[in-house]
Each structure stands twice: as structure tokens, then as C-alpha cells.
Motif scaffolding. Sequence first.
Motif, PDB file in Angstrom:
ATOM      1  N   ASN A   1      76.768  29.242  76.971  1.00  0.00           N
ATOM      2  CA  ASN A   1      75.859  29.667  75.969  1.00  0.00           C
ATOM      3  C   ASN A   1      74.399  28.916  76.361  1.00  0.00           C
TER       4      ASN A   1
ATOM      5  N   ASN B   1      69.159  32.536  67.223  1.00  0.00           N
ATOM      6  CA  ASN B   1      70.628  33.117  67.630  1.00  0.00           C
ATOM      7  C   ASN B   1      71.545  32.041  67.661  1.00  0.00           C
ATOM      8  N   ASN B   2      72.735  32.291  66.980  1.00  0.00           N
ATOM      9  CA  ASN B   2      73.856  31.333  66.988  1.00  0.00           C
ATOM     10  C   ASN B   2      74.132  30.772  68.323  1.00  0.00           C
ATOM     11  N   THR B   3      74.200  32.076  69.368  1.00  0.00           N
ATOM     12  CA  THR B   3      74.782  31.667  70.672  1.00  0.00           C
ATOM     13  C   THR B   3      73.497  30.410  71.379  1.00  0.00           C
TER      14      THR B   3
ATOM     15  N   SER C   1      74.101  27.233  69.458  1.00  0.00           N
ATOM     16  CA  SER C   1      75.511  26.445  69.888  1.00  0.00           C
ATOM     17  C   SER C   1      75.237  25.602  71.095  1.00  0.00           C
TER      18      SER C   1
ATOM     19  N   GLY D   1      79.002  27.579  66.375  1.00  0.00           N
ATOM     20  CA  GLY D   1      79.339  28.575  67.572  1.00  0.00           C
ATOM     21  C   GLY D   1      79.514  29.832  67.183  1.00  0.00           C
TER      22      GLY D   1
ATOM     23  N   THR E   1      78.785  34.087  65.921  1.00  0.00           N
ATOM     24  CA  THR E   1      77.883  34.936  66.391  1.00  0.00           C
ATOM     25  C   THR E   1      76.632  35.132  65.436  1.00  0.00           C
TER      26      THR E   1
END
Length: 737
Positions: free
Chosen positions: A184, A294-296, A299, A306, A308
Amino acid sequence: MSGIVLSNAVRQNLSSLQATADLLATTQSRLSSGKKVNSALDNPTNFFTAASLDSRSSDINNLLDGIGNGIQIIQAANTGISSLTKLVDSAKSIANQALQSVAGYSSKSSVTTTIAGATADDLRGTSTYSNGLAQSIGLQDGQGTPGVVDGDTLLGGVAATKTGGTVGGSGITAGTALSALGANKPVAGDTMTVNGRTITFASGGAPDKATLPTGSGVEGQLVTDGKGNSTVFLDSGTVQDVMNAIDLASGVQKVTITGGDATLAPSSGTAAAVTSNALVLSTSTGSDLSISGNNTLLSAFGLNSGATGAGTFKAERTASPAAGDGVSRANMIQADSTLSINGKTITFKDAAIPANADYGFGKVGSQNIITDGNGNSTVYLQGGTIKDVLTAVDIASGAQTAPVSNGAASLAVTAGSEASKVLSGGQLQISSGLAGDLKISGTGNALSALGLAGNQGTATSFSVARTATAGGITGKTLSFEAFNGGTAVNVTVGDGTNGTVKSLADLNSALSVNNLAASIDTTGKLTISASNDYASSTIGSTESGGKIGGTAASLFSTASAPVADVNAQNTRANLVTQYNNIIQQIKTTAQDASFNGVNLLGGDTLKLVFNETGKSTLSIQGVTFDPAGLGLSSLKSGKNFIDNANTNKVLSSLNTASSTLRSQASALGSNLSIVQTRQDFSKNLINVLQTGSSNLTLADTNEEAANSQALSTRQSIAVSALSLANSSQQSVLQLLR
């Protein structure tokens, strides 16, 4: 001859010939005269009826001349009114010039007194400051210890730290390369938003500082614009570069850019660090920490679970680490809140104080304040304290001075005043200063957070009134009798409550109904004078009135007489001459508005007769429209137009004259319409009468011509028959021979 005997045939022929001749003569008479009734013998009824109709028609026709003259008389009067109206309008113009010209007096009648320390806001005289108490507030001190506030209590609360989740990979440190953060890891084009600022990830290495835009600087693999926005370059970027970018965006660190080099330094809160494979991030002392993206991407730094899609990471400042002590996050001042003090503004900014305070703005000592030298200030929440707010309030009220020079403001307590402070019980003690009473209003939560909405405050404002010292006119009364027809005034000087007068505006409001006005200068000299409209009048005179009284009357001087402005009065005197010329023209114009010896503007009466019996009439009463009749008169130089009130009286008379002229013009127009209608009626009636008469007496020429032709033929036949009869008798006589 008497023995001659005519035969029966001859006698009948002669008789027929005579009758035909008579009828022919009658027909020829009708053709020559155009009438079938030429005398009473022809038809007595028609003859005398037609004669009556002709007689009435003639009588009415004789009246038309009088009606026509009446119309011209009315029109002459109407023409005169039009001219008089224009002359009156010209007189109005001259009167308005007098109103617009320079005042006729260099000074008006006035009474004066000097009150030490009096100002336009407070006429009571020398005042001393007083203090107001705010409601007790419970923030926490600069060391994070809960309890009552003091001068070092932070306005924006105490910074708090929050640890994220485990960062991808193992053995993560601040120097770990971004490329080692696992699947990631950030890629070019990724962004995250921190407190409204943007961190962008870009490929390659950081550019040379010489190529950076003006105002930007580079530190390691981080390029910042100096406003909290940054770009982190991936080729050699590390976790430390990302943490630095987050701290710059949140305000935990500040940056100084020199020649393209960015130098970071602590601002408020704790710099980000890596502990046990996790990022430990801090809020500033001015705002909470909010990271979104953005979660990616998040994370990769352990800032979410983590999942999406879009994600967030938040950390909140703390007002107190313990519960139940009356302290809450509501006591932390919000960014962009403001306080307004006597027209000056204090603004709270979520930032650290700038490194420089140039361009006419000054930094106040070591405090988190920048002031503009005019009483307006900005307090910076990152590091800002209660003491900073009190200093800004004092600068606005004048309790402390802070003149600006070369980007710095030198703070000093104003002589005779006292600086605001925090009492031991956690209350703010606010000084009014000496310049005026204190009134504080605000936006956002500044009033409530500082306790200014309680004790001497309300939900919308906080007030502190100064205290008047001895020697002023507090509690004294001042009265003026009616001046030039105004309303008598009686006021008491006080704090502005319960009907008392405190400010110059209050006093002028009371005096305005009595044609008086007040002013005050910087030395405290209070002057009460006649208004501009009554510049020629003397206060307290027998003619104008306005005698001064009350317990404060002895403090005032004797009323001065107005002082005429020679040049201005000469100008007004010339206008009087022009006005009088117009008045003379009004007189002569009214005299000349006559027709055939009748003048409806000179008082004459016009009587019109509309029928032959004299029973249908109209009387038009004239008016006298010389200057006196219009309510106007000539003016006197040095008496009229000398001030606005006198000029307004003349204008009022002119306006009345205009109304009178318009009313009379309307009346004349109505009468003219009546007369013209009767004139048309009379003409039409004459035609009706003449037509009726003609119908009774006129011959039908076509019929009479036909009769004439027939009678001529008949006469010719009768002559022939008589000739034949004679021939028969001649034959008998011939036999006798």
C-alpha cells in the motif's frame, strides 16, 4: 260698347285665360322670391310662426357676439395666470438661491462652557476608568493542569497526541524509505488532506532549490509552499518527510524559507514520531488534527483500518484531562471568531504568529499578537493565551498603548488607567480605559469562551462604564425656553439611563425640537448655538425666546449675538432686489390681463347672457391677483433673506401663491368650457330655428318651375281657343253683310 254681347264660348275662354294668368303670376312670384308664403294672405299660420322663429334666431345671434367676447376675456385672464405662475416660479428660484448661498452669519448666537475631560461620547467631564468582571471560566493552564484560568492559559486548548496503527513492514523508523512500506505504499499522484492543506506524492527526487517557485522551499525530499501545502518526492522520500509534511499542515511545526531552503522549527504541540512501528501524531494548540484521503494510502501509515474507499484519522485537542472540573472543549476559542471593542476588531487565527510583522503591522513583544497601530489586532491561537487576549482588548480600548514602528509594537499602560488582568478566581477583570465606555461584542464563540457573556455581559455584548469624577456636570439640569417657536427643553446630564443625557448625540436629539444645536471640541468646550435656520436670532432675546435655565445654567456664558457676514449679506441683499423686481412684474402683469375693458384678474365680474329672455346667464367673479392678492409683498434688505428661517417663510408664501394660481386657473378653465359649450349650443339652435322657419315658408322650386311650365302651356291653349271662338263669330258677321 255696353250693347256688345260675347258668346258663351268666348266668355269661358276669357275666364280660363284670366285664371291661368293669375296662377302663372303666383308661380312666378314664388320662383322669384323663393318662398311659397310671402305674406299673411298666403298662409297666416305659417307666416306668423316663421316670423316668430326668425325673430328668436335673430335675438340669439345678437347674443353670440357677447359670448365670443366673454371667451376672449376668460382666455386673457388665463394667459395672465400662466405668466403670473412663471413669475412666481422665478421668485421661488431666487429664494432657493438664498437658501443655497453662504450663511449670512460668520457665527451664530451661542452659549458656551468648558467641561474638563468632556468628549462627544461623554459630556459629564473628566472620567476615570472602571473595571468590569466577566463570568468565571475554566480553561486549563499552559502546563495541562486542570483548574481555574490564569494569564498563561492557552486559548486553543492543550495539544493532544494520538498513535496510529502499525505501519506496513517491520522495524519502521523515521528514516524508513517510503518504497519499503509494502503493497500500500504511496504512489505518484496520491494525496492526503490535513486540516484543509494538501500533501501530494510525486515521482522522482526533490528538485533543485533554484528551480522552485518564489516562496517555496525544500527540506530533504519535501517541498513546501510556506502555507502548509507540501509535495513529498518518492524516489528518496522517507517516513520523516511525510511526518514533517503533516506537522506543517497541522501547525505543529512552522517553516522559514530562505533562498529556497526550508527550515522547520517547533510551533505548538509535539512533533510527529515513530514508536513501536506506529506513527504518533499531535494536534496543535490551535486546532484538532484531521487527516483524510484514500484508505489505501492512509493504511500505508497505519492511519486507518485498511478498508477501501475514503478514510479519515482524527485527533482532538483537550481542554482538561480530568472530568467534572467545569472545563470543556466549548471553552476553547474557535478560529475566525472575533471581538469588537468600541469599533476596533480582534480576530483569532488558527496559526502560529508569523515570523515577521512588517508592512505597518507590529508584533507586541513576545506575545502572540500582531496589531495594526490603530487598535485592531490578530491573536494567534497556536500558543495564544488569556494574557494575549487581555492585551489586545486593552489596545482596542486605549487602556494600553501599542504604537507600531519597524514591525514592532511597544506596549505601555496608559497613564491614569489600568491594564486588564485575570483574578485569582478565574475571572477576567476588563478595564474600560479612559477614552470612552467599553462595549465588547463578538462573533463565533469568543464571548462565551472568555466568560464575557456573564456577570456584566449578555448573550451578545459586555459593557464597562467609566466613572465620572467630581467637577463635571453629572446630575445637573439644563433648560431652554421655547426658541423661535420650538419646543422648550429640559435635560439632566447623567449616564444615559432613565432619560438622562450623556453623549453629544443625546443632547442634540433633545435640542433639535427647539431649533438649537450643540458641539464640543477637543478641549471639552461645549457650545450650544442657534440652528442654521435661525442664524439671525439671539438666544434668550425677547423677540426669539430660548432663555437658559437649570442648575447648570451658571456654568454657561451669556448668550453671544450673531455676527453678520458682510459679503454673504450683500449677496442676499442682491437677491432681495431681484425678488422685488419680480413682485413689481406680478403687479403690472395682473393689471394688463384685460380684454375689452374687463379684467378678471383685477377684480372685475363678467356676466354672460345665453338666451333672448335673459334668464339663462353665467356670472364669473374675478379675483385680485396683484402681489397683495396673492399674499406676497416686497422684501426689505437686511430683514428678509438674512437666514434660512426667514427665507423659508418667503418660500412658504410663494408656494401658497402657486396653489392659489393653480386653483384659479382650474376655475377659469371650467368656466371657459361652459361658455364654449353654450356658444356651440346657440349656434346650433340658430340653425334649428332658421331651418324650421324655412320649412314653413320656402317654396319648392322644382314644383313651382313645373307649375310655371304647365301654366304657360295652358295659357297658350286658352289663347288658341279664344282665337277659334272669335273666328266663328266673324264668319256669322260676314253672312250678314
